[in-house]
Design a protein around this motif. Sequence first.
Motif, PDB file in Angstrom:
ATOM      1  N   GLY A 212      69.595  84.883  67.062  1.00 40.57           N
ATOM      2  CA  GLY A 212      69.829  86.681  66.645  1.00 40.57           C
ATOM      3  C   GLY A 212      69.592  87.399  65.553  1.00 40.57           C
ATOM      4  O   GLY A 212      70.437  88.677  65.441  1.00 40.57           O
ATOM      5  N   VAL A 213      70.618  86.517  65.063  1.00 38.85           N
ATOM      6  CA  VAL A 213      70.855  87.634  63.529  1.00 38.85           C
ATOM      7  C   VAL A 213      69.121  87.852  62.301  1.00 38.85           C
ATOM      8  O   VAL A 213      68.592  87.414  62.891  1.00 38.85           O
ATOM      9  N   LYS A 214      70.043  88.517  62.245  1.00 32.65           N
ATOM     10  CA  LYS A 214      68.749  89.178  60.977  1.00 32.65           C
ATOM     11  C   LYS A 214      69.222  89.666  59.464  1.00 32.65           C
ATOM     12  O   LYS A 214      70.369  89.098  59.626  1.00 32.65           O
ATOM     13  N   GLU A 215      68.315  89.405  58.411  1.00 34.40           N
ATOM     14  CA  GLU A 215      68.690  89.065  57.126  1.00 34.40           C
ATOM     15  C   GLU A 215      70.008  90.422  56.801  1.00 34.40           C
ATOM     16  O   GLU A 215      68.768  91.740  57.284  1.00 34.40           O
ATOM     17  N   GLY A 216      70.898  89.869  56.379  1.00 34.74           N
ATOM     18  CA  GLY A 216      71.476  90.833  55.794  1.00 34.74           C
ATOM     19  C   GLY A 216      73.096  91.107  56.552  1.00 34.74           C
ATOM     20  O   GLY A 216      73.154  91.625  56.173  1.00 34.74           O
ATOM     21  N   GLU A 217      72.945  90.950  58.056  1.00 35.46           N
ATOM     22  CA  GLU A 217      74.362  90.596  58.246  1.00 35.46           C
ATOM     23  C   GLU A 217      75.177  89.752  58.331  1.00 35.46           C
ATOM     24  O   GLU A 217      74.824  88.570  57.737  1.00 35.46           O
ATOM     25  N   GLU A 218      76.418  89.952  58.704  1.00 35.77           N
ATOM     26  CA  GLU A 218      77.305  89.156  58.626  1.00 35.77           C
ATOM     27  C   GLU A 218      77.541  89.054  59.715  1.00 35.77           C
ATOM     28  O   GLU A 218      77.573  90.109  60.366  1.00 35.77           O
ATOM     29  N   LYS A 219      78.605  87.797  60.322  1.00 33.94           N
ATOM     30  CA  LYS A 219      79.063  87.385  61.802  1.00 33.94           C
ATOM     31  C   LYS A 219      80.196  86.429  61.553  1.00 33.94           C
ATOM     32  O   LYS A 219      79.748  85.195  60.307  1.00 33.94           O
ATOM     33  N   THR A 220      80.984  86.334  62.011  1.00 37.45           N
ATOM     34  CA  THR A 220      81.872  85.453  62.042  1.00 37.45           C
ATOM     35  C   THR A 220      81.766  84.577  63.464  1.00 37.45           C
ATOM     36  O   THR A 220      81.684  84.718  64.351  1.00 37.45           O
ATOM     37  N   ILE A 221      81.763  83.277  63.215  1.00 38.92           N
ATOM     38  CA  ILE A 221      81.257  82.451  64.330  1.00 38.92           C
ATOM     39  C   ILE A 221      82.854  81.548  64.740  1.00 38.92           C
ATOM     40  O   ILE A 221      83.140  80.992  63.408  1.00 38.92           O
ATOM     41  N   GLU A 222      82.287  80.585  65.553  1.00 41.26           N
ATOM     42  CA  GLU A 222      83.605  80.774  66.004  1.00 41.26           C
ATOM     43  C   GLU A 222      83.275  78.564  66.359  1.00 41.26           C
ATOM     44  O   GLU A 222      82.319  78.818  67.984  1.00 41.26           O
ATOM     45  N   VAL A 223      83.444  77.667  66.323  1.00 42.50           N
ATOM     46  CA  VAL A 223      83.078  76.368  67.184  1.00 42.50           C
ATOM     47  C   VAL A 223      84.133  75.657  66.727  1.00 42.50           C
ATOM     48  O   VAL A 223      85.705  75.532  65.758  1.00 42.50           O
ATOM     49  N   THR A 224      84.301  73.964  67.212  1.00 44.92           N
ATOM     50  CA  THR A 224      85.268  72.891  67.539  1.00 44.92           C
ATOM     51  C   THR A 224      84.765  71.921  66.821  1.00 44.92           C
ATOM     52  O   THR A 224      82.981  72.125  67.165  1.00 44.92           O
ATOM     53  N   PHE A 225      84.482  71.425  66.210  1.00 42.53           N
ATOM     54  CA  PHE A 225      84.521  69.836  65.244  1.00 42.53           C
ATOM     55  C   PHE A 225      84.889  69.337  66.606  1.00 42.53           C
ATOM     56  O   PHE A 225      85.366  68.815  67.173  1.00 42.53           O
ATOM     57  N   PRO A 226      83.666  68.423  66.580  1.00 45.78           N
ATOM     58  CA  PRO A 226      83.991  67.179  67.409  1.00 45.78           C
ATOM     59  C   PRO A 226      84.884  66.079  66.808  1.00 45.78           C
ATOM     60  O   PRO A 226      85.832  65.996  66.520  1.00 45.78           O
ATOM     61  N   GLU A 227      85.643  65.680  68.409  1.00 48.21           N
ATOM     62  CA  GLU A 227      87.034  64.953  68.140  1.00 48.21           C
ATOM     63  C   GLU A 227      86.325  64.243  67.363  1.00 48.21           C
ATOM     64  O   GLU A 227      87.142  63.057  66.959  1.00 48.21           O
ATOM     65  N   ASP A 228      84.960  63.224  67.329  1.00 46.44           N
ATOM     66  CA  ASP A 228      84.907  61.816  66.252  1.00 46.44           C
ATOM     67  C   ASP A 228      83.898  62.216  64.826  1.00 46.44           C
ATOM     68  O   ASP A 228      83.519  61.428  64.390  1.00 46.44           O
TER      69      ASP A 228
END
Length: 459
Positions: A212-228
């Motif tokens: 859903g992002v578009k060219e020129g868009e800025e966005k902050t993504i939150e994720v968690t690194f896997p345990e392994d």
Amino acid sequence: MDINETLSDGLKRELKVTVPAGELNDRLAARLDQLRGQVRLKGFRPGKVPTEHLRRLYGKAAMAEIVENIVAETTRTAINERGEKAAMQPEIAMTDDEAEANEILAANADLTFTVNYEVLPEFEIAEIKGIKIERPIAEVPDEEVEERLNAIGEGSRTYEAMKRKAKDGDRITIGFVGKIDGEVFDGGSDDNTQIVIGSGQFIPGFEEKLKGVKEGEEKTIEVTFPEDYPSEKLAGKPATFDVKVKEVAAPQELKLDDEFAQKLGVESLDKLKEAVRAQLESEYGSATRQRVKRQLLDALDEKHEFPLPEKLVEQEFENIWRQVMHDVEHHGRSFEDEGTTEEEARAEYRTIAERRVRLGLVLSKIGEEAKVEVGEEELQRALYEQVRRFPGQEQQVIEHYRNNPDAVQALRAPIFEEKVVDYMLELADVTDKTVSREELLADDDEDDHDHHHHHDHDH
């Protein structure tokens, strides 16, 4: 020269060697005589330097060299004359009293030293004829050829920039900065990287949130690194990524046709399919070989029981344990994760080390008795394979092998082992069995039991 056995316990031996001062003196005199003809000293005509002067200048250094040579020679000949073979380089111990050592170097005192080593065990090779081996063979299915072709196609798929929102399968070009607890972390930033949504290149959740992002868009993504996750500092940690979208590109239709094959340097799609099938058959062949070899080694292991040189087992165990600890430290694995404890793991890997040493000795003896040899040409081929792995460093690789007998032995050992396996398969009772692709390629947890190699005991 006097040689006395001071220990004979199982495979362990200790010899005490005494070389009289007179013999040291004779050797020193001969060496100084040799030096007299070689050295040029101011104030003396060539070859006319007095012995005492030479002795003052060079005596200690010459004597150190003589002692080193005597120790090496005596150790080798003493073990040979006893009809023994040392499992590893013998350990030498001599006086560490400085005054005593100086007396020996001045040829005023006898040289005494002890030699500690383990001998290779004596054992009989069990009957190889009639060992039953089932050779699993699988046909390469057409759909796997197609899968592999598609994977090759994916690697050369083209994309076209679009002004729409990104969806599954699109290739997105982004810049990003990763942070943990608001702090930028090492290796978590890039100002120009490409991701295909759905390819699983990035940590779970990252690609999904780019839909859903578009060219020129800025966005902050939150994720968690896997345990392994391989990096301990990042494993299991929540992170934020400030992303700037530079381009959204849609995949173009993939045409697997003659033109596609020609781009890869093959004349037609049919020829490309043949090449892919041949590659898969070769992979299946390797899997078959591993299974057969495993059965053969299991049978040999079962048929042989004899005492093992402790130091060889210790060395093999240390090699395995180093790798285990590397995995624990660098890949965030723990013994608990594997359902075991460090103590249990140590015991298990010690058993594996014993198996490898036992099989190494058995294969070595079978090969010796069958007069299996590794030819110069085979060694050259193996060396060439090594050289090819280091483009631009060819000369250094060749020099490394030229100056390092152990490295050459590491090249020779696996070739020798495979030739011994071939020799045994000629004698064994081998029957072919058709299996499914899944059966043939199923993971075998035990595979790591047999990365042993034929030991070279002729020190």
